[in-house]
Structure formats: structure tokens, C-alpha cells
Scaffold this motif. Structure first.
Motif, mmCIF file in Angstrom:
data_model
loop_
_atom_site.group_PDB
_atom_site.id
_atom_site.type_symbol
_atom_site.label_atom_id
_atom_site.label_comp_id
_atom_site.label_asym_id
_atom_site.label_seq_id
_atom_site.Cartn_x
_atom_site.Cartn_y
_atom_site.Cartn_z
ATOM 1 N N LEU A 1 0.838 -1.186 0.000
ATOM 2 C CA LEU A 1 0.000 0.000 0.000
ATOM 3 C C LEU A 1 0.881 1.247 0.000
ATOM 4 O O LEU A 1 1.681 1.445 0.927
ATOM 5 N N GLY A 2 0.751 2.053 -1.056
ATOM 6 C CA GLY A 2 1.481 3.314 -1.107
ATOM 7 C C GLY A 2 0.989 4.222 0.028
ATOM 8 O O GLY A 2 -0.211 4.297 0.297
ATOM 9 N N GLN A 3 1.920 4.895 0.699
ATOM 10 C CA GLN A 3 1.503 5.653 1.887
ATOM 11 C C GLN A 3 0.686 6.902 1.527
ATOM 12 O O GLN A 3 0.081 7.496 2.403
ATOM 13 N N ASP A 4 0.642 7.266 0.246
ATOM 14 C CA ASP A 4 -0.196 8.398 -0.163
ATOM 15 C C ASP A 4 -1.601 7.962 -0.586
ATOM 16 O O ASP A 4 -2.417 8.778 -1.000
ATOM 17 N N VAL A 5 -1.855 6.665 -0.509
ATOM 18 C CA VAL A 5 -3.174 6.160 -0.924
ATOM 19 C C VAL A 5 -4.137 6.237 0.247
ATOM 20 O O VAL A 5 -3.785 5.924 1.387
ATOM 21 N N LEU B 1 3.626 -1.189 3.967
ATOM 22 C CA LEU B 1 3.442 0.229 3.640
ATOM 23 C C LEU B 1 4.677 0.689 2.869
ATOM 24 O O LEU B 1 5.797 0.511 3.346
ATOM 25 N N VAL B 2 4.461 1.201 1.667
ATOM 26 C CA VAL B 2 5.599 1.596 0.825
ATOM 27 C C VAL B 2 5.416 3.048 0.351
ATOM 28 O O VAL B 2 4.293 3.563 0.366
ATOM 29 N N PRO B 3 6.493 3.707 -0.084
ATOM 30 C CA PRO B 3 6.332 5.065 -0.598
ATOM 31 C C PRO B 3 5.489 5.049 -1.885
ATOM 32 O O PRO B 3 5.443 4.034 -2.580
ATOM 33 N N GLY B 4 4.832 6.182 -2.175
ATOM 34 C CA GLY B 4 4.115 6.292 -3.445
ATOM 35 C C GLY B 4 2.605 6.308 -3.301
ATOM 36 O O GLY B 4 2.065 6.314 -2.191
ATOM 37 N N ASP B 5 1.925 6.275 -4.480
ATOM 38 C CA ASP B 5 0.464 6.398 -4.484
ATOM 39 C C ASP B 5 -0.194 5.226 -5.203
ATOM 40 O O ASP B 5 -1.262 5.339 -5.772
#
Lengths: 191, 253
Positions: free
Chosen positions: B51-55, B105-109
Motif C-alpha cells: 500500500l502506497g503511503q499516499d493512498v 506500507l511503501v512510498p508512493g500512491d
């Protein structure tokens, strides 16, 4: 001994007799024709509970072959879903009681316990392996399928399968042979 | 997977073994053409979510949505329902739910969902051991070989062997499982670990177990190793075995 085994399969028709079973040897390819009864852990537990209470079974075991399998649901227009063997070892606690009642064969995958191997010898039965994971291919050999006991168990119910040339290999025979032991001995590399 | 099996067919010296590999390849072709499961055990649905942390997920529980996906997939796809609601009372849930879900939890969207249904036969032959650090790489190799030998015919060889080394008790098991997500036979990017994978594969295939355990040289198609830092006192090793029905699918949203 294994080197001399023919790759040409033998046809077997159920119900089977002791005479035929006694001729089978480990490594032989066999094509089963007639009927197979499916049964997994849950159905075995129920059958053995009936035996222990001295009650009648919903199927006749004498001369028959049980297939350790729980099919996937049939798509519309098909006889059965995919139906490959499950691991036989889970039925080891129950199998000797069924063999003593005349069960002539079992089809599954994986090793059997010393108790099962002993019962196979004592009562003239046989253990066959089908190819684990070849479930779509195997389903092609099933020509009819009906639930004959325990429908409430879903995939674990007892199905009677009418089969044509259902492909198996003899793993444990009436002579006490064990293909899993012999096969690994033959092919283990020393270096 | 099919190319790995074709290579195995060429290399197997046992005639019975060859015939079994051929049946497995034919089976995969039938399953694909007729859109039926290659194996009746359509598994416990294991889901890896990145899961991108900006989602931001709206409109209800994400986990419920995954379960609903499993429910529909297994019902509408005519897949076998293999899950019991409690390990001791063993009543089937009827729709193959719940799934086992892991979140990262990963960087991005972006949202990446990877589905890897796991059959019971090969899962049952998996094992974990907490080695002493002094046992080192030799201890690791021995444990992998012992586990594969004990498994014998049960996990439907030819198998794929996932090995997790390091971390904690549960981390090692997860590493072993994650290693199975890799394309079959794709080596670990670290040259040392790739060497270890190759060496283990050769040793396993000398055991003689062979296709379906009936004797032969092709017991495993691949060994995948993953490692993680570990405690000064620990050397955990987990072996997660996958059968030849290695089924994975991923989607990025």
C-alpha cells in the motif's frame, strides 16, 4: 527389479478380486475401469465411527477402490470439476479398518504408514499413486459422478465415479514392496 | 513454469518420471484451454498487499473487500472451498474466506495486490528450525535437505523450495513464503545467495526422490532463498515448499 517394469499399462476392472491384486507389483502402470469411491478425512472419520459401533456402512467396500480426493465444483455442462489425489497419509489411521472389511485398493499420493503397509499385505490390498496436481487431466477419465454418502461434507462427501482408463502406478503391493523406498534408492546420486 | 517443466522433462532420466512430467504439462494445457483448475486444491488465498503511503482507501473496510473478492472468485470461478472456520471444530466456511493477508506500507500512491493461493499438501510439508549460529551455512543446507527428504512424495514433486534465513521465528517463515512469489528459477540478485540456491538445487536433485516421489533426478525445479538481518543469538531457517502448481497473479491499482 524396477528396471524390468513395463511402461505398458495393465487394465483393471472393479470390483477386483484377490487373484488380480496379488499379481500387481510396484512400479506397474495400471488403468482403472469401473467405479472409484472418493473419501477424505471427514468421510473416513464417519465410516470408521460406524465400523466401531458395529453399524452398516453407506457403501460396500468389498472388492472396491477408494480414491483419496475432494473435487473442485463442476462448471455447468461438465461431469465433475478437477479431481486429483490428496495426501494419503492423513487417512492412515483409518485405512487398516477399511482394508480388513475387504477394501481392495486405495488411490492417493504420498507415503503410507507401516500399519497400512502391513494391512495391505495381510488382506491382499494395493496402494496406487495418481499424479498429484494432474487434476484436470484426471477429470477427463471420469464419465459419471454422483454423491452416494455425506452430501453435507461438500468436497469431502463420498462420490461414486464411473471411470475409464484412470491412470495410476502401483506403490505398495501384497509382497510388501514400496515404490517410494525403491525409487529413491535407485535414483539417489552418491556423488 | 511450463518452460521449467519442459527443461525438467528433458533432464529426467527415469522413464516413469518423464511420463509424470509429461502428464503435468498436458494437465496444465488442458486446464488453460478448458478454464478449469489445474489442481482441485485451489488453496488458501494468501494475499500480499503493498500500500502506497499516499493512498487513501474509502468506502468501507479494505480487508472486507479482499474477502469479498475471494468469495466471488471461488464461487463464480467454480474453485474448491477448502477453508474451515476453526482449526479444531473444522466446519467449512463455504466460500473459502477468510484470506491470509499481509500488508506492507511503501512510498508512493499505488496499491499492489498479489494473490498466491497455497495448496495444503505442500504447505503441510514445510518446516522451521532455530539453528545455532555456529551451525552456519552447512546447518542451513542440512536442514533444507532434511525437510525435502522428509517431505518425499507428499508435496507433489517436482517442487519449488522457498528458504527464509534470518529475522525472527515468524519473519523467517514469511521470507520463505515471499521467496516463492519470484518467477520460478529467477535467481536471488545477490551472487552469493544465487550460488547457494544453485548448490541447494543440485543437492536436492541428488536425493533421488524424483517426480511424485517415485524415483528420479528432478525433485525440485528451483530453490529460492531470501535473507534478513537477525539477532546475535539466532539463526532461524524456514523451508516453505510449493508444489508444481505455483499460481500467482498481481495487479497494480
Amino acid at each position: 527389479m524396477l528396471e524390468n517394469i513395463s511402461m505398458t499399462p495393465i487394465r483393471l476392472k472393479t470390483p477386483v478380486t484377490d487373484d488380480i491384486i496379488k499379481q500387481l507389483r510396484i512400479g506397474q502402470k495400471v488403468l482403472i475401469n469401473g467405479f472409484l469411491y472418493t473419501g477424505r478425512d471427514a468421510a473416513h472419520a464417519k465410516l470408521v465411527a460406524l465400523i466401531d459401533n458395529g453399524q452398516d456402512l453407506p457403501i460396500t467396500l468389498n472388492g472396491q477402490i477408494i480414491y483419496y480426493a475432494g473435487p473442485s465444483p463442476a462448471k455447468p455442462g461438465r461431469i465433475i470439476g478437477s479431481v486429483g489425489p490428496t495426501t494419503s497419509g492423513r487417512m492412515d489411521l483409518y485405512a487398516p479398518k477399511l482394508i480388513a472389511l475387504g477394501l481392495k485398493g486405495m488411490v492417493g499420493k504420498g507415503k503410507r504408514s507401516p500399519e497400512v503397509i502391513k494391512a495391505i499385505k495381510q488382506y491382499n490390498s494395493v496402494y496406487f499413486a495418481a499424479v498429484g496436481g494432474a487434476a484436470a487431466l484426471i477429470s477427463k477419465t471420469v464419465k459419471q459422478c454422483e454423491v452416494v454418502a455425506y452430501p453435507e461434507l461438500g468436497p469431502e462427501a463420498i462420490y461414486r465415479l464411473a471411470v475409464e482408463d484412470f491412470p495410476v502406478i502401483v506403490v505398495n503391493d501384497t509382497q510388501g514392496g514400496d515404490l517410494y523406498e525403491e525409487g529413491i534408492k535407485m535414483y539417489a546420486a552418491t556423488s | 513454469m511450463i518452460s521449467a517443466l519442459q527443461k525438467a522433462y528433458e533432464e529426467e532420466i527415469s522413464l516413469t518420471g518423464k511420463e509424470i512430467i509429461k502428464q503435468i504439462i498436458d494437465n496444465a494445457n488442458i486446464a488453460e484451454k478448458e478454464e478449469v483448475p489445474m489442481c482441485q486444491d485451489t488453496g488458501f488465498t494468501v494475499v500480499f498487499v503493498e500500500l502506497g503511503q499516499d493512498v487513501h482507501i474509502e468506502g468501507g473496510s479494505f480487508e472486507d473487500a479482499i474477502y469479498e473478492g475471494v468469495r466471488r472468485g471461488y464461487t463464480e470461478g467454480y474453485l474448491r472451498k477448502s477453508i474451515v472456520r476453526h482449526p479444531l471444530d473444522r466446519v467449512n466456511t463455504g466460500d473459502n474466506t477468510p484470506a491470509v493477508v499481509y500488508y506492507k506500507l511503501v512510498p508512493g500512491d499505488k496499491l499492489k495486490i498479489m494473490v498466491a493461493p497455497k495448496g495444503g499438501g505442500s504447505e503441510n510439508m514445510s518446516a522451521i528450525k532455530m539453528l545455532k549460529p555456529a551451525e552456519g551455512v552447512e546447518g542451513v543446507k542440512q536442514f533444507v535437505l532434511d525437510t525435502v527428504l522428509a517431505a518425499g512424495p507428499n508435496p507433489c514433486p517436482p517442487i519449488i523450495v522457498g528458504v527464509g534465513i534470518g529475522g525472527t521465528f515468524e519473519k523467517a517463515a514469511l521470507l520463505a513464503k515471499e521467496s516463492l512469489l519470484r518467477a520460478v528459477g529467477k535467481p536471488n540478485p545477490s551472487p552469493e545467495l544465487a550460488d547457494l540456491e544453485r548448490e541447494l538445487l543440485i543437492s536436492i536433485n541428488k536425493l533421488g526422490i524424483g517426480p511424485q516421489g517415485l524415483g528420479g533426478r528432478i525433485t525440485a525445479l528451483a530453490v529460492h532463498v531470501e535473507v534478513f538481518p537477525t539477532h546475535i543469538a539466532s539463526l532461524p531457517v524456514a523451508v516453505n515448499i510449493n508444489c508444481h502448481a505455483s499460481r500467482h497473479k498481481e495487479i497494480i491499482l
